[in-house]
Design a protein around this motif. Structure first.
Motif, PDB file in Angstrom:
ATOM      1  N   ALA A  48       0.306  -1.494  -0.037  1.00  0.00           N
ATOM      2  CA  ALA A  48       0.111  -0.281   0.091  1.00  0.00           C
ATOM      3  C   ALA A  48       0.935   1.543  -0.177  1.00  0.00           C
ATOM      4  O   ALA A  48       0.417   1.755  -0.161  1.00  0.00           O
ATOM      5  CB  ALA A  48      -0.488   0.160   1.233  1.00  0.00           C
ATOM      6  N   LEU A  49       1.982   1.513   0.448  1.00  0.00           N
ATOM      7  CA  LEU A  49       2.584   2.355   1.205  1.00  0.00           C
ATOM      8  C   LEU A  49       3.660   2.470  -0.458  1.00  0.00           C
ATOM      9  O   LEU A  49       3.780   3.807  -0.663  1.00  0.00           O
ATOM     10  CB  LEU A  49       3.975   2.203   2.017  1.00  0.00           C
ATOM     11  CG  LEU A  49       3.743   2.602   2.984  1.00  0.00           C
ATOM     12  CD1 LEU A  49       4.600   2.250   4.845  1.00  0.00           C
ATOM     13  CD2 LEU A  49       2.386   3.823   3.652  1.00  0.00           C
ATOM     14  N   ARG A  50       4.165   2.013  -1.307  1.00  0.00           N
ATOM     15  CA  ARG A  50       5.075   1.648  -2.149  1.00  0.00           C
ATOM     16  C   ARG A  50       3.632   1.884  -3.405  1.00  0.00           C
ATOM     17  O   ARG A  50       4.012   2.930  -4.355  1.00  0.00           O
ATOM     18  CB  ARG A  50       5.336  -0.244  -2.979  1.00  0.00           C
ATOM     19  CG  ARG A  50       6.876  -0.137  -2.892  1.00  0.00           C
ATOM     20  CD  ARG A  50       7.777  -1.439  -3.580  1.00  0.00           C
ATOM     21  NE  ARG A  50       6.397  -2.189  -3.168  1.00  0.00           N
ATOM     22  CZ  ARG A  50       6.578  -3.253  -2.467  1.00  0.00           C
ATOM     23  NH1 ARG A  50       7.089  -3.332  -1.780  1.00  0.00           N
ATOM     24  NH2 ARG A  50       5.277  -4.727  -2.405  1.00  0.00           N
ATOM     25  N   HIS A  51       2.625   1.882  -3.273  1.00  0.00           N
ATOM     26  CA  HIS A  51       1.080   2.440  -4.361  1.00  0.00           C
ATOM     27  C   HIS A  51       0.626   3.711  -3.836  1.00  0.00           C
ATOM     28  O   HIS A  51       1.186   5.050  -5.142  1.00  0.00           O
ATOM     29  CB  HIS A  51      -0.066   1.441  -3.876  1.00  0.00           C
ATOM     30  CG  HIS A  51      -0.560   1.705  -5.495  1.00  0.00           C
ATOM     31  ND1 HIS A  51      -0.403   2.096  -6.421  1.00  0.00           N
ATOM     32  CD2 HIS A  51      -1.825   2.663  -4.855  1.00  0.00           C
ATOM     33  CE1 HIS A  51      -1.998   1.835  -6.941  1.00  0.00           C
ATOM     34  NE2 HIS A  51      -3.192   2.735  -5.932  1.00  0.00           N
ATOM     35  N   ILE A  52       1.153   4.053  -2.592  1.00  0.00           N
ATOM     36  CA  ILE A  52       0.996   5.593  -3.000  1.00  0.00           C
ATOM     37  C   ILE A  52       2.078   6.266  -3.047  1.00  0.00           C
ATOM     38  O   ILE A  52       1.555   7.021  -3.325  1.00  0.00           O
ATOM     39  CB  ILE A  52       0.430   6.179  -1.030  1.00  0.00           C
ATOM     40  CG1 ILE A  52      -0.778   5.403  -0.537  1.00  0.00           C
ATOM     41  CG2 ILE A  52       0.413   7.271  -0.974  1.00  0.00           C
ATOM     42  CD1 ILE A  52      -0.604   5.146   0.821  1.00  0.00           C
ATOM     43  N   PHE A  53       3.006   5.662  -2.838  1.00  0.00           N
ATOM     44  CA  PHE A  53       4.623   7.048  -3.236  1.00  0.00           C
ATOM     45  C   PHE A  53       4.536   6.905  -4.306  1.00  0.00           C
ATOM     46  O   PHE A  53       4.843   8.059  -5.333  1.00  0.00           O
ATOM     47  CB  PHE A  53       5.662   5.971  -2.288  1.00  0.00           C
ATOM     48  CG  PHE A  53       5.835   6.452  -1.066  1.00  0.00           C
ATOM     49  CD1 PHE A  53       5.955   7.340  -0.576  1.00  0.00           C
ATOM     50  CD2 PHE A  53       6.142   5.693  -0.119  1.00  0.00           C
ATOM     51  CE1 PHE A  53       5.763   7.937   0.517  1.00  0.00           C
ATOM     52  CE2 PHE A  53       6.146   4.976   1.382  1.00  0.00           C
ATOM     53  CZ  PHE A  53       6.298   7.535   1.376  1.00  0.00           C
ATOM     54  N   PHE A  73       2.055   9.704  -5.848  1.00  0.00           N
ATOM     55  CA  PHE A  73       2.901  10.598  -5.846  1.00  0.00           C
ATOM     56  C   PHE A  73       3.736  11.333  -6.310  1.00  0.00           C
ATOM     57  O   PHE A  73       3.766  12.533  -6.971  1.00  0.00           O
ATOM     58  CB  PHE A  73       2.778  11.025  -3.974  1.00  0.00           C
ATOM     59  CG  PHE A  73       2.285  11.339  -2.928  1.00  0.00           C
ATOM     60  CD1 PHE A  73       1.555  12.428  -3.072  1.00  0.00           C
ATOM     61  CD2 PHE A  73       1.952  10.476  -2.251  1.00  0.00           C
ATOM     62  CE1 PHE A  73       0.645  12.635  -1.968  1.00  0.00           C
ATOM     63  CE2 PHE A  73       1.204  10.789  -0.890  1.00  0.00           C
ATOM     64  CZ  PHE A  73       0.386  11.821  -1.202  1.00  0.00           C
ATOM     65  N   ARG A  74       4.811   9.966  -6.817  1.00  0.00           N
ATOM     66  CA  ARG A  74       5.654  10.339  -7.878  1.00  0.00           C
ATOM     67  C   ARG A  74       5.439  11.078  -9.023  1.00  0.00           C
ATOM     68  O   ARG A  74       5.590  11.793  -9.483  1.00  0.00           O
ATOM     69  CB  ARG A  74       7.312   9.231  -7.743  1.00  0.00           C
ATOM     70  CG  ARG A  74       8.114   9.095  -8.843  1.00  0.00           C
ATOM     71  CD  ARG A  74       8.705   7.779  -8.428  1.00  0.00           C
ATOM     72  NE  ARG A  74       9.022   7.015  -6.829  1.00  0.00           N
ATOM     73  CZ  ARG A  74       9.042   5.995  -7.338  1.00  0.00           C
ATOM     74  NH1 ARG A  74       8.276   5.313  -8.271  1.00  0.00           N
ATOM     75  NH2 ARG A  74       8.651   5.092  -6.131  1.00  0.00           N
ATOM     76  N   LEU A  75       4.538  10.040  -9.493  1.00  0.00           N
ATOM     77  CA  LEU A  75       3.419  10.777 -10.716  1.00  0.00           C
ATOM     78  C   LEU A  75       3.171  12.089 -11.025  1.00  0.00           C
ATOM     79  O   LEU A  75       3.107  12.986 -11.898  1.00  0.00           O
ATOM     80  CB  LEU A  75       2.124   8.942 -10.996  1.00  0.00           C
ATOM     81  CG  LEU A  75       1.507   9.299 -12.098  1.00  0.00           C
ATOM     82  CD1 LEU A  75       2.800   9.655 -13.487  1.00  0.00           C
ATOM     83  CD2 LEU A  75       0.646   8.375 -12.682  1.00  0.00           C
ATOM     84  N   ALA A  76       2.362  12.492 -10.230  1.00  0.00           N
ATOM     85  CA  ALA A  76       1.259  13.715  -9.941  1.00  0.00           C
ATOM     86  C   ALA A  76       2.454  14.614 -10.087  1.00  0.00           C
ATOM     87  O   ALA A  76       2.475  16.105 -10.412  1.00  0.00           O
ATOM     88  CB  ALA A  76       0.555  13.810  -8.261  1.00  0.00           C
ATOM     89  N   ALA A  77       3.533  14.377  -9.114  1.00  0.00           N
ATOM     90  CA  ALA A  77       5.399  15.720  -9.095  1.00  0.00           C
ATOM     91  C   ALA A  77       5.647  15.709 -10.323  1.00  0.00           C
ATOM     92  O   ALA A  77       6.022  16.640 -11.377  1.00  0.00           O
ATOM     93  CB  ALA A  77       5.984  15.135  -7.682  1.00  0.00           C
ATOM     94  N   GLN A  78       5.592  14.165 -11.257  1.00  0.00           N
ATOM     95  CA  GLN A  78       6.528  14.305 -12.381  1.00  0.00           C
ATOM     96  C   GLN A  78       4.645  15.697 -13.471  1.00  0.00           C
ATOM     97  O   GLN A  78       5.754  16.051 -14.161  1.00  0.00           O
ATOM     98  CB  GLN A  78       6.822  13.040 -13.213  1.00  0.00           C
ATOM     99  CG  GLN A  78       7.679  12.576 -12.483  1.00  0.00           C
ATOM    100  CD  GLN A  78       7.223  10.861 -12.713  1.00  0.00           C
ATOM    101  OE1 GLN A  78       6.305  10.088 -13.535  1.00  0.00           O
ATOM    102  NE2 GLN A  78       8.358  10.109 -13.007  1.00  0.00           N
ATOM    103  N   LEU A  79       3.718  15.050 -13.057  1.00  0.00           N
ATOM    104  CA  LEU A  79       2.721  15.541 -13.924  1.00  0.00           C
ATOM    105  C   LEU A  79       2.691  17.318 -13.689  1.00  0.00           C
ATOM    106  O   LEU A  79       2.967  17.800 -14.800  1.00  0.00           O
ATOM    107  CB  LEU A  79       1.852  15.260 -14.131  1.00  0.00           C
ATOM    108  CG  LEU A  79       1.365  13.610 -14.097  1.00  0.00           C
ATOM    109  CD1 LEU A  79       0.198  12.800 -14.079  1.00  0.00           C
ATOM    110  CD2 LEU A  79       1.460  13.779 -16.295  1.00  0.00           C
TER     111      LEU A  79
END
Length: 195
Positions: free
Chosen positions: A5-10, A13-19
């Motif tokens: 679940a934590l890997r999924h959440i991170f 966040f990583r995808l959102a930061a890239q976008l």
């Protein structure tokens, strides 16, 4: 599992930061990705990848109906609509229909006379951005489109496509009256007048 679940959440966040980073480039004008051949710059890696195909001649997206190949999926999608005849976009002034929203937008300018694209060298104005780009390349002598067979270079992609047919023998423009095929749309138009 908490770790999953934590890997999924991170990951989210990583995808959102890239976008967000990619979106901010729209406002800053930053173009960190440069073409190694002509040094043209791009804000997105995907745009550079598509542009590179203009130098290599690579066309990985093929039409399942006629086999014609394209450098980008959007060109294939537009082409496929020609086979289906689907034209969902209608002009409110003359009711002419178009398969692409961009084509309708350009068409509307024939009614309004709007020419929003101006050449910084000679001042000529155009209703379509592509025509301005073509003129700019005439001024600069830039020829970014290379034939993958003989290496001859061209200032815009339609000229390369027409030239490539001299090597392949492809004749994608059939006469609806007699079935005779042509490599260039203009030759088909001339031929159609004989009927």
């Amino acid at each position: 599992n908490l770790a999953v679940a934590l890997r999924h959440i991170f990951g989210i966040f990583r995808l959102a930061a890239q976008l967000l980073k990619r979106h901010i480039r729209i406002h800053t004008g930053e173009k960190p990705f440069a073409c190694l051949v002509c040094e043209q710059r791009f804000s997105r890696k995907e745009s550079l990848k598509c542009h590179t195909r203009t130098h290599t001649g690579e066309k990985p997206f093929a039409c399942s109906l006629c086999g014609r190949s394209f450098s980008e999926t959007r060109y294939l999608k537009n082409h496929t609509q020609r086979h289906t005849g689907d034209k969902p976009f209608a002009c409110l002034m003359c009711e002419q229909r178009f398969s692409r929203k961009e084509s309708l937008k350009c068409h509307r300018r024939t009614h309004t006379g709007e020419k929003p694209f101006a050449c910084s060298d000679c001042g000529r104005r155009f209703s379509q951005k592509g025509k301005l780009i073509h003129l700019t390349r005439i001024h600069t002598g830039e020829k970014p489109y290379a034939c993958s067979i003989c290496g001859q270079r061209f200032s815009h992609n339609p000229s390369l496509n027409t030239h490539t047919r001299t090597h392949t023998g492809e004749k994608p423009f059939p006469c609806s009256d007699c079935g005779q095929r042509f490599s260039q749309k203009g030759n088909l138009t001339i031929h159609t007048r004989t009927h």
